[in-house]
Structures are given as C-alpha cells and as structure tokens.
Design a protein around this motif. Structure first.
Motif, PDB file in Angstrom:
ATOM      1  N   ASP A 112       0.836  -1.210   0.000  1.00 17.81           N
ATOM      2  CA  ASP A 112       0.000   0.000   0.000  1.00 17.81           C
ATOM      3  C   ASP A 112       0.872   1.262   0.000  1.00 17.81           C
ATOM      4  OD1 ASP A 112      -1.946  -2.122   0.965  1.00 17.81           O
ATOM      5  OD2 ASP A 112      -3.243  -0.364   0.784  1.00 17.81           O
ATOM      6  N   VAL A 113       2.001   1.188   0.707  1.00 20.26           N
ATOM      7  CA  VAL A 113       2.914   2.337   0.689  1.00 20.26           C
ATOM      8  C   VAL A 113       3.436   2.553  -0.729  1.00 20.26           C
ATOM      9  CG1 VAL A 113       5.125   3.238   1.490  1.00 20.26           C
ATOM     10  CG2 VAL A 113       3.590   2.118   3.112  1.00 20.26           C
ATOM     11  N   LEU A 114       3.800   1.456  -1.381  1.00 22.08           N
ATOM     12  CA  LEU A 114       4.303   1.578  -2.764  1.00 22.08           C
ATOM     13  C   LEU A 114       3.265   2.259  -3.661  1.00 22.08           C
ATOM     14  CD1 LEU A 114       6.113  -1.827  -3.566  1.00 22.08           C
ATOM     15  CD2 LEU A 114       7.032   0.299  -2.614  1.00 22.08           C
ATOM     16  N   TYR A 171      -4.150   5.270   8.642  1.00 23.27           N
ATOM     17  CA  TYR A 171      -5.485   5.036   8.077  1.00 23.27           C
ATOM     18  C   TYR A 171      -5.694   3.586   7.665  1.00 23.27           C
ATOM     19  CZ  TYR A 171      -6.272  10.106   7.978  1.00 23.27           C
ATOM     20  OH  TYR A 171      -6.450  11.421   8.305  1.00 23.27           O
ATOM     21  N   GLY A 172      -4.577   2.804   7.606  1.00 19.13           N
ATOM     22  CA  GLY A 172      -4.718   1.381   7.317  1.00 19.13           C
ATOM     23  C   GLY A 172      -4.863   1.064   5.841  1.00 19.13           C
ATOM     24  N   GLY A 173      -4.003   1.646   5.004  1.00 23.89           N
ATOM     25  CA  GLY A 173      -4.004   1.245   3.609  1.00 23.89           C
ATOM     26  C   GLY A 173      -4.289   2.379   2.636  1.00 23.89           C
ATOM     27  N   PHE A 174      -3.970   2.104   1.359  1.00 21.01           N
ATOM     28  CA  PHE A 174      -4.048   3.104   0.285  1.00 21.01           C
ATOM     29  C   PHE A 174      -5.437   3.738   0.147  1.00 21.01           C
ATOM     30  CE2 PHE A 174      -5.126   3.697  -4.260  1.00 21.01           C
ATOM     31  CZ  PHE A 174      -4.312   4.787  -4.527  1.00 21.01           C
ATOM     32  N   GLU A 175      -6.470   2.914  -0.055  1.00 22.14           N
ATOM     33  CA  GLU A 175      -7.807   3.488  -0.280  1.00 22.14           C
ATOM     34  C   GLU A 175      -8.266   4.300   0.926  1.00 22.14           C
ATOM     35  OE1 GLU A 175      -6.904   0.344  -0.870  1.00 22.14           O
ATOM     36  OE2 GLU A 175      -8.522  -0.724  -1.920  1.00 22.14           O
ATOM     37  N   ASN A 176      -7.945   3.801   2.125  1.00 21.68           N
ATOM     38  CA  ASN A 176      -8.371   4.530   3.319  1.00 21.68           C
ATOM     39  C   ASN A 176      -7.706   5.899   3.408  1.00 21.68           C
ATOM     40  OD1 ASN A 176     -10.032   2.473   4.034  1.00 21.68           O
ATOM     41  ND2 ASN A 176      -8.599   1.555   5.507  1.00 21.68           N
ATOM     42  N   VAL A 177      -6.414   5.963   3.056  1.00 23.18           N
ATOM     43  CA  VAL A 177      -5.744   7.281   3.057  1.00 23.18           C
ATOM     44  C   VAL A 177      -6.482   8.221   2.106  1.00 23.18           C
ATOM     45  CG1 VAL A 177      -3.648   8.557   2.482  1.00 23.18           C
ATOM     46  CG2 VAL A 177      -3.470   6.364   3.664  1.00 23.18           C
ATOM     47  N   LEU A 178      -6.763   7.733   0.894  1.00 23.58           N
ATOM     48  CA  LEU A 178      -7.396   8.614  -0.104  1.00 23.58           C
ATOM     49  C   LEU A 178      -8.820   9.000   0.314  1.00 23.58           C
ATOM     50  CD1 LEU A 178      -4.909   8.233  -1.704  1.00 23.58           C
ATOM     51  CD2 LEU A 178      -6.279   7.691  -3.722  1.00 23.58           C
ATOM     52  N   THR A 179      -9.564   8.043   0.841  1.00 20.78           N
ATOM     53  CA  THR A 179     -10.941   8.332   1.258  1.00 20.78           C
ATOM     54  C   THR A 179     -10.955   9.398   2.350  1.00 20.78           C
ATOM     55  OG1 THR A 179     -11.497   6.046   0.796  1.00 20.78           O
ATOM     56  CG2 THR A 179     -13.077   7.300   2.111  1.00 20.78           C
TER      57      THR A 179
END
Lengths: 464, 464
Positions: free
Chosen positions: B164-166, B199-207
C-alpha cells in the motif's frame, strides 16, 4: 509673526472683510420694506379667506442679522395651529400660497413632500413655507416646523456675535465648505451660527476647529442624548435627537480643519474669496489628458427632472457602484465625479489608469475543501478548451481564462443595468437612452459651466 | 459505478500499478548484495581504524521494504556513541568516510551542517551518514539522529501494508505531490508511510484525505503535545515535538485532497503517471504571450553555489517581495515563479497585467488631523509645480503627482537592492551582475529544462 501682531492682522482682515459683507443701510431698508410687504400681504389674504388662526413668521438670516451683503433671500413661514389635520393644513395653505403667488413678479411651486412656493419680488428671492406651530423643536409634525425654533434660538443667543457669523460664513464660502445641500455637503447657516455662539466668535471657532478630529461632539444645551455616526456632532439645542451637522461630509469637515489651521498660522484676506476655475478649452483638456496618461470615460444621460438634493445622492451612489464594479473586474480607478445641468445632461465620470486589460484573466476559485463550490468551479473551467491553465494555489483552485471585459466601455454597456446600483430616477432616465463618452466625445461638450467644472476636477488646488 | 464495482476497479488498478512499481526479485538481490558490501566495508574500515564502537545502520526505504522499482537509493548511517564530543565525532567519522569514498565508483562530499558523503556504486546512489546513537527521537544531538528511529518505527508497524505504501508513493508521484524538498513542498517517504499505517491502507488514506480541511491533526502515539501552524499536523511517533509534515506546503496539501477525491470518484491508472510537459519552442512562447496579452519579466543571475533547499526559500522570498513592491506601486501581478539550474542561471519571473503605467499617480496622504505628517506631505506636494492637483478626499490629503516608476523594469532596476528582500546568497550573486529580461531576451534562453518548465507554468492543467 508674534502672537500680538497676528491678532492685529486678523483684526485688520476682519474689518476689511466686514466692509465687503455687511449689508448696506440702503440694502437693509429695502429688505425690511419688502419683507414687511410680504407679511402684510399674508395677513391680508388670510383675513380675506377667513384663516384667522395663522401667524406669519420671518425666519431667515435677515431676521437674525446674519445675512451677507448681496444675499437677497427672504424666508417667511406661515404657521398653523398644531392640532389641525394634514388635509386641512394642505387645503388651507394651498389657498393662501396661490394668492401670494400672484403678488410676486414670478413664482414657482417648489413643494416636494412639504407644500411651499418660491416667488421673486423686487429683486428678492422669497420662500413662503407653511408650517405647524408646535410646542418645541422636539415635537415637530413636519420637517420645516423646527425652523422657527432655530431662528428664535439664534436671535436670543447671538447677541454681539452677528458680525462674527458674517465673517465665518464668508470664510466658509471662500474656502468652499459653505452650503448644506447634498451636492456640497458643507456647513449650513444655522450650523455656522451655532459654532460661533458655542466657541464665542470667529477666531475661536477657527482655533478650535484646527484641532478637531473625527468625532467632535458639541452639545450647547447639554442634552447628552443620542449617539451619531458623523465626523461632527452638534446636538440641536432645540431638538436633542437631531445632529445639526448631519449633512456635513467628511471631506468638507476635513477641509475646514485644514483651512482653519492654515489661516490661523498665516492670516490673509485670500481665504475669503472662493477660488474660480476658468473654463478650460477642449484643446487644453486634450493636452491635459495626454499629460496625465489616464483614460476618462463619461456616462451621459438626460438629467432627471428632480431637485439636486434628490439627484446628487443617486449620482454619488452610481459613481461608487461603478467604481466597485470596475475594480471587481481588475480596472484601477483614479477618480470619479459627476456633473449635472438642470434640463440638460448629467454625466458620471470615471477616470482609469487604463481602460483596456489583456485577454487573460486569472480567477481564484473556492478552497479545495469547499466541495460543492469546487465542483461548480471545476465544471466551468477545468478541461475547458478556452482555459489557459487550471491549477491549485495555496488552498484554492485558480483558472487562467479569457477575459470577458477587456474594455471598461464594454463592461459598462453590458453590466450597467444588471449590476450597477442605479437610483430610480437615473435608471428611468437612462432607460430612455444614454451614451458612453470617451475623450473625443467629451471634447465636443459645449457648456461653459461644464468646462469650469472639468478644470476644477483636473487641477484642484487647496490655496493659499 | 456501484460501490462494489468501484472497489473491484481500484483493486485492479492496484494490481496493475504494483506490477510496475514492485522491485523485481533480481533488483532485490542486487540491492541486498550492494548494501551488504557497503556495510561490510564500513565494519572492516572501522576495525582497521580502531573505531570499534560504531554500528552501521541501514535506514532507507529498501530497509523498510517500501522502495519503488527503479529507485536505486541506499542509505547507510554510521552510528557513534552519544556521549563522544562533536570534535571527536567529526574527526573519526571523517576518517571512515574518506576510506569509504575510495570504495565507490564516484563520490562527493555533500555535508552542509552535518558531515556526509554520497557515493555511486554499481549503479546505486548511496548516502553514507554518520550519526549519534541517542536513546530516543526526542533526545537527538544532530538532525539526522532521528532517522534510525523512523526506520525502526516503520519496520515495526508497517507489517502487511508495504505494498500500500508503494501504491500511495506512486500515486503521489503521479499527481505531483511527492518529495519533501523545499522546491517541491510535498509529502516525504516517512510521511507517506505514517499515513498508510494510521489510516490502514491506500484506499483509506485517499478516502479520508478527500475530506481533509486545513488543520488536520494525526497523532498515532497520542502525544498531544505542541500546537503547529501547518495545514497538516502529523505528530512524529518517535518525537512528540516534531511535525512530520512541517515541510508540506498548503498548495501540495490541497492538491492531494483534490486528487484523492477525484480518484475515489473515478478511479483510473492515469493518476499514477506524472504529467510531462514537453519543452515549448521560443516561437510557441511568443505566440502564447501574444494570446495572454500579459507582460513577462525575468530577473536573471548566476545560481548561487548552494543546495536547492537553501536556494529555493530565497527564491520564493524574492518572488513575494517583488510582488509586494510592484503592487505597492500599482502594478498588477498575474503570476510569479522561479527557475534555477545548478551552475547556470537562476531566474525569478514576474508576469504582469501591464508593465507600463500612465504618467499620473494618485497619492493618498495622512488624515488632516495627523498634523506633523500632514505638514510633511503638504510641504512635499502642495504648490509643487509638478503636482497635477492637491485636494482633500474624506479625511485625507490627496495629491496627483508625476509617477516615478512608469515601467516595472525601471522600478526593479532602481529598487531591487534597496527595497526587495533578497536572501544573502542571491544578493551576493546579483552584486556580481544580473539582467532584467523581457520577452525577446527570454526567447533567447537555450536550456531544454527551462522550456519544459515554462510550458508547465503557462499551461498547467490538473488532470485527469
């Protein structure tokens, strides 16, 4: 100059000015006789009409011995008992005024909300104004009912200072701050008298005014009542709720301070003569505009058939509104001013640093987190083939887009009815037609009073 | 798009992007071997020099398994006991670094306040940085001492979220908000990792970012300490006093919000590829400027021999200062931006609505009642033969006078050393010479990177 020699100098100047402004014995006799004739006429006509409860009152500066040489104004009020209904008041006063009109050399109906007529008689300008005989200035039924109280107050308190009022009035005329019409926004006669009484004479008014700041309060009768948001508050001794200087503009207030200070430093008779601006020729105007390098635009329309005190607030509001509208669209305003001639044209002028702007306009949108507005803004400008660029700067969307109003002229033509604050009378007049004038069209104006006015606006100097 | 189909779409995109950004097995083996070689070299050299108390630490994204395919950076720290004096620290670390320099294919000394070197080895970019082994991130002796704690924190907490960081890093690169250098003002690698963990992952950061507003606070370790005046505050879990996102500019913060929101509405792989602006030709520039109708002025000087992180704050300050100076003199600014090439020129650009103003300038003076300032102002402009007019408007004196700075160019040349805020290094460079460029001179610039930069500045678009 020592204090003593300055005192002497001022005394000399006062003497010199008094010689110019004090009415002559002949003038006084003449005025007295005309005034008496008018009052006699009123009494006679009232008796003929069975209006035995009216009392004529002489209320002008002549009555208070504070009138200037050459001023041929006579004000006579016709007072009615305060308890009669407005209908009866209007009907009865109309009957007297119509008979009085016949006694004049000429006459005109000048009433707006209040009935009154203006007549000329043997070279005098006479206002005949019906009013109610109320108990005090605080209990008036119509706006004019206060005037007899003003007159009485001044007559009772002015004693010995009549000539100081003459000098002060002439000083105010000389430096351009006399006259309480909206167009002028200056000092009224009553205000001038009150100041003279309060400070005790011409020099004292000027000495104290030199130290005035915005917010001066003068309260002769110690009413201490209402707060007023005006640069100068002079509580009316005959009506605690009224500010005698409510019509005084900040500009005229400040100008008087400057002139008072300047005169008290270097007294000179020059202060007592209004500066005259000769009419400039259209060639001089063209040269002057080339030297300034600015752009002058005039919006010209037929002067609405209204009194100046109704028209000028509308003209001033229109100036302000156009200034804001142009500035919102990135034009830079240098000056705005208005010229008006009764029965002819009125013109609102806008002087700009530049009347033309480049095709690109940068528009700041809402902050990113204002989601619904952001959506509207993005929809309008993003991926629009006309948009130069679309980016974020700090928290806001920013679009570079083709400018809609590249010239001030086009902006005015497109928006004047939609977005400018136009007073009702100006709007009505403009709907029948208006012109946007540029330098060439301004040069074609023929009125001499216009070219005096334009000269004053472009070359104003505070002197001496 | 339904919620489910959107979820599926994002999963597909993540897979697709991961294929591009996940390092290959071969890449991993290669990096591991180079890194091991470097650490072995350090240990060997330290032993040869009798520096038996140092410990080499691998601290980069490679160590945390958050490095992107194609990124050939290796960061190795050489840690010293925290109680040795700075003198000894500098002396001993210098000895090791000089020997390590010989092991590289090339090397350079990159220390500014802190000693470190950069070497290249087998295609890798290696930073070798001595530091103190302090007890916690809150007790550092030099700025770099914090890094090992960051590395340890991420390694301990990232588990399972490495990919997810990548993805998030590549997203940030694609939309242009990745990189914490001053010039970029974006998100650092550590910040990206912290957000992913929080936030626990890529989509969560963006959301969650889609709903950010200025002033978001994230405090993983629940330190609840200092107030920070930044758009985003991420309290460093290894040092309660530090804001991990202190270097993030408001613009990049807002841009990330916009891009996150947009991606979550319409997911697409396009977000993961940075927009490229091809170099524009000088003819295209000329045409574009004609279409914009604005005026571009560049102030060009030799780039001071300083790191970008030292230079860019000075360039930004110079832009701001020139903007204020020009606006004080009635010029209207459209944009400012800076371009800089190491060893070559730096240029600060000012885009104006108009680079020339009319000869007349209106100057507002002090209020009438500010007597001493009023005297100075009147002395300067009143009865001055050059003055167009001298009047009072509202409470102030107002003079219309000949404008001193009719062109932006002349203003810059006359005032840049006197009134602009120039950073020390820029001032030093400009003292040896500088040029004010107009459109013609800008067109003569040859650098390809410049014309890419100019294209981006004039045609920036937020896409998709």
């Amino acid at each position: 100059m020592t204090a003593d020699s300055k005192k002497e100098k001022i005394a000399e100047i006062k003497d010199e000015i008094l010689k110019r402004v004090r009415p002559t014995a002949e003038e006084k006799t003449k005025l007295e006789s005309v005034r008496k004739g008018i009052i006699d006429d009123i009494v006679r006509i009232a008796q003929e009409q069975g209006q035995c409860d009216i009392i004529p009152l002489s209320v002008g500066s002549a009555e208070r011995s504070t009138w200037l040489h050459g001023n041929h104004d006579i004000d006579v009020f016709i007072s009615y008992p305060e308890d009669i209904p407005f209908d009866e008041f209007h009907g009865r006063s109309h009957k007297i005024l119509m008979e009085m009109a016949k006694t004049g050399d000429t006459w005109e109906d000048r009433h707006s909300e209040h009935p009154y007529i203006h007549i000329t008689k043997e070279g005098f300008e006479v206002d005949l104004v019906p009013c109610f005989r109320v108990k005090s200035g605080a209990e008036i039924k119509s706006a004019v009912d206060r005037t007899p109280f003003h007159c009485a107050y001044i007559k009772e308190n002015i004693r010995g200072l009549e000539e100081d009022v003459l000098i002060l009035k002439q000083f105010m005329k000389g430096v351009g701050v006399y006259g309480s019409e909206v167009r002028t926004g200056g000092f009224s006669g009553y205000l001038t008298e009150i100041l003279t009484i309060h400070y005790g004479g011409f020099e004292n008014v000027l000495t104290r005014a030199a130290d005035w700041k915005c917010g001066v309060v003068i309260d002769l009768a110690n009413h201490q009542t209402l707060e007023h948001d005006h640069p100068l508050v002079v509580v009316d001794p005959t009506d605690p709720k009224r500010n005698v200087s409510a019509a005084l503009s900040l500009t005229k207030f400040a100008l008087f301070i400057d002139r008072a200070r300047s005169f008290m430093k270097n007294p000179s008779p020059d202060y007592f003569t209004p500066k005259e601006y000769p009419p400039m020729s259209s060639e001089e105007f063209e040269k002057m505009m080339a030297k300034r390098g600015t752009e002058m635009i005039g919006i010209s329309f037929q002067t609405p058939p209204k009194a100046e005190d109704t028209l000028y607030p509308q003209l001033f509001r229109m100036e302000k509104s156009l200034e804001e509208l142009l500035e919102r669209n990135e034009f830079t305003i240098v000056n705005t001013f208005s010229w008006s001639e009764e029965g002819e044209k009125s013109i609102v002028f806008i002087e700009l640093l530049d009347a033309e702007l480049p095709p690109l306009q940068k528009r700041a949108g809402p902050p990113v987190w204002n989601e619904s507005n952001a959506e509207t803004f993005c929809k309008k400008y993003k991926n629009n083939p006309n948009t130069f660029s679309f980016a974020i700067e700090n928290e806001r969307y920013v679009a570079e887009v083709p400018r809609k109003y590249k010239t001030a002229e086009y902006l005015i033509e497109d928006l004047i009815f939609k977005e400018a604050a136009l007073g009702r009378h100006i709007r009505d007049s403009m709907k029948t037609g208006y012109d946007v004038l540029r330098e060439k069209e301004i040069m074609e104006i023929k009125s001499e009073s216009f070219w005096k006015f334009m000269n004053e606006k472009l070359t104003a100097q505070i002197e001496p």
